[in-house]
Design a protein around this motif. Structure first.
Motif, PDB file in Angstrom:
ATOM      1  N   PRO A   1      72.022  71.497  83.132  1.00 56.35           N
ATOM      2  CA  PRO A   1      72.286  72.931  82.922  1.00 56.35           C
ATOM      3  C   PRO A   1      73.127  73.192  81.675  1.00 56.35           C
ATOM      4  O   PRO A   1      72.905  74.185  80.972  1.00 56.35           O
ATOM      5  CB  PRO A   1      73.035  73.347  84.197  1.00 56.35           C
ATOM      6  CG  PRO A   1      72.628  72.346  85.219  1.00 56.35           C
ATOM      7  CD  PRO A   1      72.470  71.066  84.469  1.00 56.35           C
ATOM      8  N   LEU A   2      74.087  72.297  81.408  1.00 59.21           N
ATOM      9  CA  LEU A   2      74.910  72.469  80.214  1.00 59.21           C
ATOM     10  C   LEU A   2      74.063  72.347  78.960  1.00 59.21           C
ATOM     11  O   LEU A   2      74.189  73.161  78.035  1.00 59.21           O
ATOM     12  CB  LEU A   2      76.029  71.429  80.206  1.00 59.21           C
ATOM     13  CG  LEU A   2      76.952  71.446  78.981  1.00 59.21           C
ATOM     14  CD1 LEU A   2      77.679  72.776  78.871  1.00 59.21           C
ATOM     15  CD2 LEU A   2      77.950  70.289  79.049  1.00 59.21           C
ATOM     16  N   LEU A   3      73.192  71.340  78.926  1.00 61.67           N
ATOM     17  CA  LEU A   3      72.324  71.166  77.760  1.00 61.67           C
ATOM     18  C   LEU A   3      71.389  72.363  77.609  1.00 61.67           C
ATOM     19  O   LEU A   3      71.142  72.829  76.484  1.00 61.67           O
ATOM     20  CB  LEU A   3      71.518  69.876  77.902  1.00 61.67           C
ATOM     21  CG  LEU A   3      72.296  68.568  77.746  1.00 61.67           C
ATOM     22  CD1 LEU A   3      71.382  67.373  78.020  1.00 61.67           C
ATOM     23  CD2 LEU A   3      72.912  68.462  76.359  1.00 61.67           C
ATOM     24  N   ALA A   4      70.890  72.866  78.725  1.00 54.59           N
ATOM     25  CA  ALA A   4      70.004  74.025  78.655  1.00 54.59           C
ATOM     26  C   ALA A   4      70.745  75.244  78.131  1.00 54.59           C
ATOM     27  O   ALA A   4      70.223  76.009  77.301  1.00 54.59           O
ATOM     28  CB  ALA A   4      69.423  74.315  80.042  1.00 54.59           C
ATOM     29  N   ALA A   5      71.980  75.432  78.603  1.00 55.92           N
ATOM     30  CA  ALA A   5      72.773  76.576  78.156  1.00 55.92           C
ATOM     31  C   ALA A   5      73.101  76.472  76.668  1.00 55.92           C
ATOM     32  O   ALA A   5      73.012  77.466  75.924  1.00 55.92           O
ATOM     33  CB  ALA A   5      74.056  76.674  78.975  1.00 55.92           C
ATOM     34  N   GLU A   6      73.478  75.280  76.215  1.00 55.30           N
ATOM     35  CA  GLU A   6      73.806  75.094  74.804  1.00 55.30           C
ATOM     36  C   GLU A   6      72.571  75.267  73.921  1.00 55.30           C
ATOM     37  O   GLU A   6      72.651  75.820  72.821  1.00 55.30           O
ATOM     38  CB  GLU A   6      74.427  73.713  74.581  1.00 55.30           C
ATOM     39  CG  GLU A   6      75.778  73.512  75.255  1.00 55.30           C
ATOM     40  CD  GLU A   6      76.852  74.414  74.672  1.00 55.30           C
ATOM     41  OE1 GLU A   6      77.592  73.966  73.793  1.00 55.30           O
ATOM     42  OE2 GLU A   6      76.954  75.587  75.107  1.00 55.30           O
ATOM     43  N   THR A   7      71.430  74.809  74.414  1.00 51.22           N
ATOM     44  CA  THR A   7      70.187  75.011  73.662  1.00 51.22           C
ATOM     45  C   THR A   7      69.882  76.497  73.531  1.00 51.22           C
ATOM     46  O   THR A   7      69.466  76.974  72.468  1.00 51.22           O
ATOM     47  CB  THR A   7      69.022  74.284  74.354  1.00 51.22           C
ATOM     48  OG1 THR A   7      69.307  72.878  74.419  1.00 51.22           O
ATOM     49  CG2 THR A   7      67.722  74.508  73.601  1.00 51.22           C
ATOM     50  N   ALA A   8      70.105  77.235  74.613  1.00 49.32           N
ATOM     51  CA  ALA A   8      69.863  78.677  74.574  1.00 49.32           C
ATOM     52  C   ALA A   8      70.782  79.362  73.572  1.00 49.32           C
ATOM     53  O   ALA A   8      70.371  80.293  72.863  1.00 49.32           O
ATOM     54  CB  ALA A   8      70.057  79.271  75.965  1.00 49.32           C
ATOM     55  N   LEU A   9      72.035  78.904  73.481  1.00 53.38           N
ATOM     56  CA  LEU A   9      72.959  79.487  72.512  1.00 53.38           C
ATOM     57  C   LEU A   9      72.497  79.200  71.086  1.00 53.38           C
ATOM     58  O   LEU A   9      72.601  80.069  70.203  1.00 53.38           O
ATOM     59  CB  LEU A   9      74.369  78.942  72.725  1.00 53.38           C
ATOM     60  CG  LEU A   9      75.070  79.345  74.023  1.00 53.38           C
ATOM     61  CD1 LEU A   9      76.471  78.752  74.066  1.00 53.38           C
ATOM     62  CD2 LEU A   9      75.144  80.861  74.167  1.00 53.38           C
ATOM     63  N   ARG A  10      72.000  77.978  70.872  1.00 55.13           N
ATOM     64  CA  ARG A  10      71.526  77.641  69.521  1.00 55.13           C
ATOM     65  C   ARG A  10      70.336  78.515  69.144  1.00 55.13           C
ATOM     66  O   ARG A  10      70.252  79.006  68.013  1.00 55.13           O
ATOM     67  CB  ARG A  10      71.133  76.161  69.454  1.00 55.13           C
ATOM     68  CG  ARG A  10      70.653  75.723  68.065  1.00 55.13           C
ATOM     69  CD  ARG A  10      71.761  75.875  67.044  1.00 55.13           C
ATOM     70  NE  ARG A  10      71.313  75.589  65.688  1.00 55.13           N
ATOM     71  CZ  ARG A  10      70.763  76.469  64.870  1.00 55.13           C
ATOM     72  NH1 ARG A  10      70.552  77.725  65.282  1.00 55.13           N
ATOM     73  NH2 ARG A  10      70.413  76.135  63.647  1.00 55.13           N
ATOM     74  N   VAL A  11      69.439  78.732  70.086  1.00 56.39           N
ATOM     75  CA  VAL A  11      68.294  79.611  69.832  1.00 56.39           C
ATOM     76  C   VAL A  11      68.770  81.040  69.580  1.00 56.39           C
ATOM     77  O   VAL A  11      68.226  81.760  68.736  1.00 56.39           O
ATOM     78  CB  VAL A  11      67.313  79.565  71.015  1.00 56.39           C
ATOM     79  CG1 VAL A  11      66.223  80.622  70.865  1.00 56.39           C
ATOM     80  CG2 VAL A  11      66.685  78.177  71.131  1.00 56.39           C
ATOM     81  N   ASN A  12      69.813  81.448  70.295  1.00 53.19           N
ATOM     82  CA  ASN A  12      70.353  82.798  70.154  1.00 53.19           C
ATOM     83  C   ASN A  12      70.943  83.049  68.773  1.00 53.19           C
ATOM     84  O   ASN A  12      71.150  84.196  68.383  1.00 53.19           O
ATOM     85  CB  ASN A  12      71.434  83.030  71.227  1.00 53.19           C
ATOM     86  CG  ASN A  12      71.537  84.473  71.657  1.00 53.19           C
ATOM     87  OD1 ASN A  12      70.552  85.197  71.670  1.00 53.19           O
ATOM     88  ND2 ASN A  12      72.737  84.910  72.001  1.00 53.19           N
TER      89      ASN A  12
END
Length: 356
Positions: free
Chosen positions: A40-51
């Motif tokens: 979940p942490l990796l998914a959240a950080e990936t989403a922030l990078r995309v954002n």
């Protein structure tokens, strides 16, 4: 065949086999726990990078609603007319309209000794002369007794009444508004909402704004509850509670720093997300300001190389572009004057003030 020689001895082979099976089970459980935490942490950080990707919309620059937090030296006698002149040169041509000048802290019982701001009258007059139209707000705060036995207790009616009295006194000293920063303030605190209702009656009677510094909004649903259970420090507010606070004030400044992000791109994506979350629930009649990190500490929760002004400004513009690009009652707030560098000021001007 002599089975006594060729077959394993069940009395000795059985227990090691069970131990091996037990170790495999422990390893599998441990791996599962790690995956539950890391994925979940990796998914959240990936989403922030995309954002953080894409281009901000045209026109997403200062609306002349910006602010800066100023240290206590401006009201305790350490600053002079020359300092005000230098500040005026610094601020001309920017979007800064409000100065949050540290005039506290409040005592834990809500009182504020007049000796805390002996040069307030001088500063207010000097700023009004040098920078017509700039508002000088009194920045008041204290540590709350929400996570330790010491601090201000908002659940006490007498304490809240004393804060209201202190606000009347600070406005009588000539300040153009009152800005409150009470921390750590947990999401859902009803006593704080009651205090804001009482304070707004005072500021409205004086015809000046009531302003607050606000915690960040849950990056994931109910994240403050999970984090609070694990650390006893909820840190974030729910989006609904942020909205309740925003409806009670004239100006709300989200402290979008100290985010635990390790890279500028992740921090910028986080700021973009926070900007969108705040815009979604802040009434159009309330000024929303997003905090910019004009300081360079390295400690738990804040990495100076990641939380940069360029990343924050780009994040603010992306969030504004995606959510409410035309909003007028919007700006940034710079924290804090005495820790700012020339690079910080240049990044603010180049990224947020300049329209070319």
């Amino acid at each position: 065949m002599n089975t006594a020689r060729t077959d394993p001895d069940p009395g000795r082979a059985g227990p090691p086999s069970r131990r091996r099976r037990g170790l495999r089970w422990v390893r599998r459980v441990a791996l599962g726990v790690v995956l539950l935490l890391v994925l979940p942490l990796l998914a959240a950080e990936t989403a922030l990078r995309v954002n953080y990707t894409g281009d901000p919309a045209d026109g997403t620059y200062t609306r002349g609603q910006d602010a800066i937090w100023l240290g206590h030296a401006w009201v305790d006698g350490r600053k002079t007319d020359a300092d005000v002149a230098a500040l005026a040169r610094r601020l001309r041509g920017t979007g800064i309209r409000d100065l949050y000048v540290h005039a506290g802290p409040l005592e834990h019982d809500g009182t504020l000794p007049k000796s805390s701001y002996p040069r307030a009258g001088w500063l207010i007059l000097a700023v009004h002369r040098a920078l017509p139209g700039i508002r000088v707000q009194a920045w008041l705060g204290d540590e709350l007794a929400t996570e330790s036995p010491d601090g201000m207790r908002l659940e006490r009616a007498a304490t809240r009444a004393a804060v209201v009295t202190s606000t009347r006194e600070i406005l009588a000293a000539g300040f153009d508004g009152a800005h409150f920063d009470l921390e750590p303030l947990h999401s859902g605190d009803r006593d704080y909402l009651d205090l804001l209702d009482d304070l707004r009656a005072v500021t409205r009677a004086h015809g000046v704004p009531l302003s607050v510094a606000a915690h960040q909004i849950d990056p994931l649903p109910a994240f403050h509850s999970v984090w609070g259970t694990l650390t006893n420090h909820p840190k974030w507010w729910s989006q609904a509670y942020f909205a309740q606070v925003a409806r009670r004030v004239d100006q709300i400044a989200l402290m979008s720093y100290d985010t635990m992000q390790p890279l500028p791109s992740l921090y910028g994506g986080y700021v973009a997300q926070q900007t969108s979350l705040a815009l979604e629930v802040t009434p159009p009649t309330t000024d929303l300001l997003m905090g910019l990190p004009f300081f360079h500490d390295n400690r738990f929760g804040h990495r100076a190389s990641a939380e940069t002004v360029p990343a924050a400004v780009r994040g603010v513009r992306l969030g504004l572009s995606r959510t409410d690009a035309g909003r007028e009652r919007f700006g940034v707030a710079l924290y804090v004057d005495f820790a700012a560098t020339e690079d910080d000021w240049t990044a603010y001007r180049d990224g947020w003030v300049r329209r070319s």
